[in-house]
Design a protein around this motif. Structure first.
Motif, PDB file in Angstrom:
ATOM      1  N   ASN A 133      51.792 -72.250 -39.871  1.00  0.00           N
ATOM      2  CA  ASN A 133      52.384 -71.838 -41.146  1.00  0.00           C
ATOM      3  C   ASN A 133      53.792 -72.378 -41.333  1.00  0.00           C
ATOM      4  O   ASN A 133      54.282 -72.472 -42.463  1.00  0.00           O
ATOM      5  CB  ASN A 133      52.399 -70.309 -41.239  1.00  0.00           C
ATOM      6  N   SER A 134      54.455 -72.734 -40.232  1.00  0.00           N
ATOM      7  CA  SER A 134      55.831 -73.227 -40.318  1.00  0.00           C
ATOM      8  C   SER A 134      55.920 -74.732 -40.542  1.00  0.00           C
ATOM      9  O   SER A 134      57.013 -75.252 -40.796  1.00  0.00           O
ATOM     10  CB  SER A 134      56.591 -72.876 -39.029  1.00  0.00           C
ATOM     11  N   LEU A 135      54.809 -75.448 -40.406  1.00  0.00           N
ATOM     12  CA  LEU A 135      54.850 -76.908 -40.479  1.00  0.00           C
ATOM     13  C   LEU A 135      55.384 -77.388 -41.823  1.00  0.00           C
ATOM     14  O   LEU A 135      54.968 -76.927 -42.887  1.00  0.00           O
ATOM     15  CB  LEU A 135      53.455 -77.499 -40.280  1.00  0.00           C
ATOM     16  N   THR A 136      56.320 -78.331 -41.766  1.00  0.00           N
ATOM     17  CA  THR A 136      56.743 -79.064 -42.957  1.00  0.00           C
ATOM     18  C   THR A 136      56.639 -80.548 -42.645  1.00  0.00           C
ATOM     19  O   THR A 136      56.990 -80.988 -41.551  1.00  0.00           O
ATOM     20  CB  THR A 136      58.179 -78.716 -43.385  1.00  0.00           C
ATOM     21  N   VAL A 137      56.152 -81.301 -43.609  1.00  0.00           N
ATOM     22  CA  VAL A 137      55.905 -82.733 -43.406  1.00  0.00           C
ATOM     23  C   VAL A 137      56.605 -83.501 -44.512  1.00  0.00           C
ATOM     24  O   VAL A 137      56.522 -83.130 -45.701  1.00  0.00           O
ATOM     25  CB  VAL A 137      54.394 -83.042 -43.418  1.00  0.00           C
ATOM     26  N   ALA A 138      57.311 -84.571 -44.162  1.00  0.00           N
ATOM     27  CA  ALA A 138      57.999 -85.405 -45.143  1.00  0.00           C
ATOM     28  C   ALA A 138      57.766 -86.875 -44.820  1.00  0.00           C
ATOM     29  O   ALA A 138      57.586 -87.249 -43.656  1.00  0.00           O
ATOM     30  CB  ALA A 138      59.489 -85.096 -45.155  1.00  0.00           C
ATOM     31  N   GLU A 139      57.746 -87.676 -45.843  1.00  0.00           N
ATOM     32  CA  GLU A 139      57.585 -89.115 -45.663  1.00  0.00           C
ATOM     33  C   GLU A 139      58.835 -89.700 -45.029  1.00  0.00           C
ATOM     34  O   GLU A 139      59.959 -89.294 -45.322  1.00  0.00           O
ATOM     35  CB  GLU A 139      57.317 -89.771 -47.024  1.00  0.00           C
ATOM     36  N   ASP A 140      58.629 -90.667 -44.147  1.00  0.00           N
ATOM     37  CA  ASP A 140      59.734 -91.316 -43.456  1.00  0.00           C
ATOM     38  C   ASP A 140      59.412 -92.797 -43.333  1.00  0.00           C
ATOM     39  O   ASP A 140      58.302 -93.245 -43.675  1.00  0.00           O
ATOM     40  CB  ASP A 140      59.950 -90.679 -42.081  1.00  0.00           C
ATOM     41  N   PHE A 141      60.348 -93.551 -42.826  1.00  0.00           N
ATOM     42  CA  PHE A 141      60.118 -94.980 -42.633  1.00  0.00           C
ATOM     43  C   PHE A 141      58.945 -95.199 -41.684  1.00  0.00           C
ATOM     44  O   PHE A 141      58.963 -94.755 -40.537  1.00  0.00           O
ATOM     45  CB  PHE A 141      61.368 -95.647 -42.063  1.00  0.00           C
ATOM     46  N   GLY A 142      57.935 -95.882 -42.158  1.00  0.00           N
ATOM     47  CA  GLY A 142      56.798 -96.242 -41.314  1.00  0.00           C
ATOM     48  C   GLY A 142      55.951 -95.080 -40.866  1.00  0.00           C
ATOM     49  O   GLY A 142      55.117 -95.220 -39.976  1.00  0.00           O
ATOM     50  N   GLY A 143      56.153 -93.894 -41.471  1.00  0.00           N
ATOM     51  CA  GLY A 143      55.367 -92.749 -41.037  1.00  0.00           C
ATOM     52  C   GLY A 143      55.845 -91.457 -41.646  1.00  0.00           C
ATOM     53  O   GLY A 143      56.241 -91.400 -42.813  1.00  0.00           O
ATOM     54  N   LEU A 144      55.834 -90.395 -40.843  1.00  0.00           N
ATOM     55  CA  LEU A 144      56.147 -89.057 -41.321  1.00  0.00           C
ATOM     56  C   LEU A 144      57.083 -88.353 -40.351  1.00  0.00           C
ATOM     57  O   LEU A 144      57.116 -88.662 -39.158  1.00  0.00           O
ATOM     58  CB  LEU A 144      54.865 -88.223 -41.457  1.00  0.00           C
ATOM     59  N   ILE A 145      57.840 -87.365 -40.876  1.00  0.00           N
ATOM     60  CA  ILE A 145      58.650 -86.466 -40.065  1.00  0.00           C
ATOM     61  C   ILE A 145      58.005 -85.091 -40.133  1.00  0.00           C
ATOM     62  O   ILE A 145      57.721 -84.589 -41.227  1.00  0.00           O
ATOM     63  CB  ILE A 145      60.093 -86.374 -40.567  1.00  0.00           C
TER      64      ILE A 145
END
Length: 392
Positions: A133-145
Motif C-alpha cells: 500500500n505504501s509503494l509509489t512509482v515514478a518515471e526516471d531516466f531509463g526506468g523507474l524510481i
C-alpha cells in the motif's frame, strides 16, 4: 587337558560378566506417562501479520513446551513451539486481517500432548500488505524510481514485471529488503510507454495485490567515454603509482592495476574531469578496485563516502564558486560484514558497480568533480572505472 580347562574357565568368566551387565535406561525424573492438563487463562494481542498469545501453564514438572498449530492459508500449516520457561508464544505468517483459529497443546518430555485449547486471533495489517500500500512509482531516466515503507522491518521482496515486445509480462526486477523504508531504481528501458506491474511477497509465501500501470521512462544514453578528458586544477589531488585518471574510462576494471590511483593526502581530496559535452546527468556507475575481490572489494583505498559536483565553467584557481553539488553518496557493503570480510553478494555487487543516481532537479553540467570524504581504510583513493548516463 589343561588347554580344555583354560578354555572352560575363560568361557565361564565371559558368561558371568554378561549376566552382571544390564542395559541402562534413562527416563525423566518426573515422567509418569500421563496426559498433561491444557493451558488456561489465554489472552491475545493482535500484531501486524501476527499475534502474541499469553497463557497459564498447569503445575506439572513433566512439561517440555507449548505448541501452536494453525494454517496461514488453506492447506499451508505452521507450527510454533515455546519452552515451558515462557508463558507466551508468537504466531506469525498471516497475509491478511482475517480471523484464524489456533490450537494450543501442552507437550510433555515423553511427547505426550494435552487436549487442544483453541483461540482466535485477528492480525493487524501484515507487512506484505502495508508495504504494498505504501509503494509509489515514478518515471526516471531509463526506468523507474520505486519508494516504499516497511515499518515492521519485515523480510520482503518487491517484484517488478514489465511487458516485453509481445506484451507478455516478464520479471524485470526483484528488490529484497528488511529496511524500514527505501528507494531504488530499475533501469535498462527505452523511452517508450510500457506496462509495469508490482507486487510484494514475504518469507511465508504471502503475496499482496498487484499494482499495474503504464509508464514511459525518460530518455538517457550512455555517454561516449572517448570524449572524457583529465582536468588538473590547482587544488586537485594528483595521480600516483603511474596510474592516471584516464584509466577510469578505458572500459576495464578487472585487472589488478587497471585503475586511477591518487597520491596520499588528508581528506577531503578531490579530482576533476571533463565529459566533453554539456549534459543533464541521470546517473553514474563506479567500479571499485576489486581484483581479487576477496582482498580489495569494500576495502583499502576504495571510496566509501564522497560528493559529486558539476560545473559548466570551473574556477581556474581550483575553487568552488562555480560548482554545484549534484549528490552525496556512501558505498555500503551489502552483507554488513566487518572490514576485510566479503560475501558472495558483496563480490557480485562490486562486479555490478555502484550506481550513483543524480536528482532530476540538477542542471546541465560538463565538468565533474569527485570530492572524496572517506575511503575504507587508507588516505589515498583508487577507482577502477566510471560510466556516466544522461540527456545530451
Amino acid at each position: 587337558m589343561f588347554k580344555n580347562i583354560a578354555t572352560f574357565l575363560t568361557l565361564a568368566i565371559f558368561l558371568l560378566m554378561g549376566a552382571g551387565c544390564k542395559r541402562e535406561l534413562h527416563s525423566s525424573l518426573y515422567d509418569d506417562g500421563s496426559t498433561p492438563s491444557p493451558i488456561t487463562n489465554t489472552t491475545v494481542q493482535n500484531l501486524p501479520g501476527a499475534a502474541e498469545i499469553t497463557y497459564s501453564l498447569p503445575h506439572d514438572n513433566n512439561i517440555l513446551y507449548v505448541k501452536a498449530e494453525y494454517e496461514i492459508r488453506p492447506g499451508v500449516k505452521r507450527e510454533v513451539k515455546s519452552s515451558y520457561y515462557n508463558n507466551s508464544l508468537l504466531v506469525d505468517g498471516f497475509g491478511n486481517t482475517n480471523e484464524y483459529s489456533i490450537k494450543l497443546y501442552v507437550v510433555t518430555r515423553s511427547e505426550i500432548q494435552s487436549a487442544p485449547v483453541t483461540v482466535t486471533v485477528k492480525p493487524l495489517v501484515p507487512p506484505v500488505v502495508a508495504t504494498f500500500n505504501s509503494l509509489t512509482v515514478a518515471e526516471d531516466f531509463g526506468g523507474l524510481i520505486i519508494n516504499y515503507l516497511n515499518d515492521a522491518k519485515a523480510d520482503l521482496a518487491i517484484h517488478t514485471l514489465a511487458a516485453d515486445s509481445t506484451g507478455a509480462m516478464v520479471e524485470a526486477n526483484t528488490n529484497y529488503t528488511t529496511l524500514p523504508s527505501g528507494r531504488y531504481t530499475i533501469r535498462g528501458f527505452d523511452s517508450t510507454s510500457r506496462k509495469f506491474s508490482f507486487f510484494v511477497k514475504d518469507r511465508f509465501g504471502n503475496i499482496s495485490d498487484t499494482l499495474t500501470a503504464t509508464y514511459k521512462p525518460l530518455y538517457e544514453k550512455l555517454l561516449d567515454k572517448s570524449l572524457f578528458r583529465t582536468v588538473l586544477l590547482p587544488t586537485d589531488v594528483k595521480d600516483d603509482w603511474g596510474l592516471p585518471m584516464q584509466n577510469m574510462w578505458n572500459n576495464g576494471y578487472t585487472d589488478f592495476w587497471d585503475m586511477f590511483h591518487t597520491q596520499t593526502q588528508s581528506f577531503p581530496m578531490w579530482f576533476t574531469f571533463d565529459l566533453g559535452i554539456t549534459v543533464k546527468l541521470s546517473r553514474m556507475a563506479l567500479w571499485q578496485r576489486q581484483s581479487p575481490a576477496a582482498d580489495w572489494a569494500y576495502n583499502a583505498n576504495n571510496p566509501k563516502k564522497f560528493e559529486v559536483w558539476g560545473s559548466t565553467s570551473p574556477d581556474v584557481d581550483g575553487g568552488w564558486n562555480n560548482w554545484i553539488k549534484l549528490t552525496d553518496h556512501e558505498v555500503v557493503k551489502p552483507s554488513g560484514l566487518p572490514l576485510g570480510q566479503v560475501s558472495a553478494d558483496d563480490i557480485a555487487a562490486a562486479a555490478k558497480g555502484e550506481e550513483i543516481p543524480i536528482p532530476l532537479s540538477m542542471p546541465q553540467v560538463r565538468y565533474i568533480r569527485f570530492r572524496i570524504l572517506e575511503t575504507f581504510t587508507n588516505s589515498a583513493t583508487n577507482i577502477a572505472e566510471i560510466s556516466v548516463w544522461g540527456q545530451p
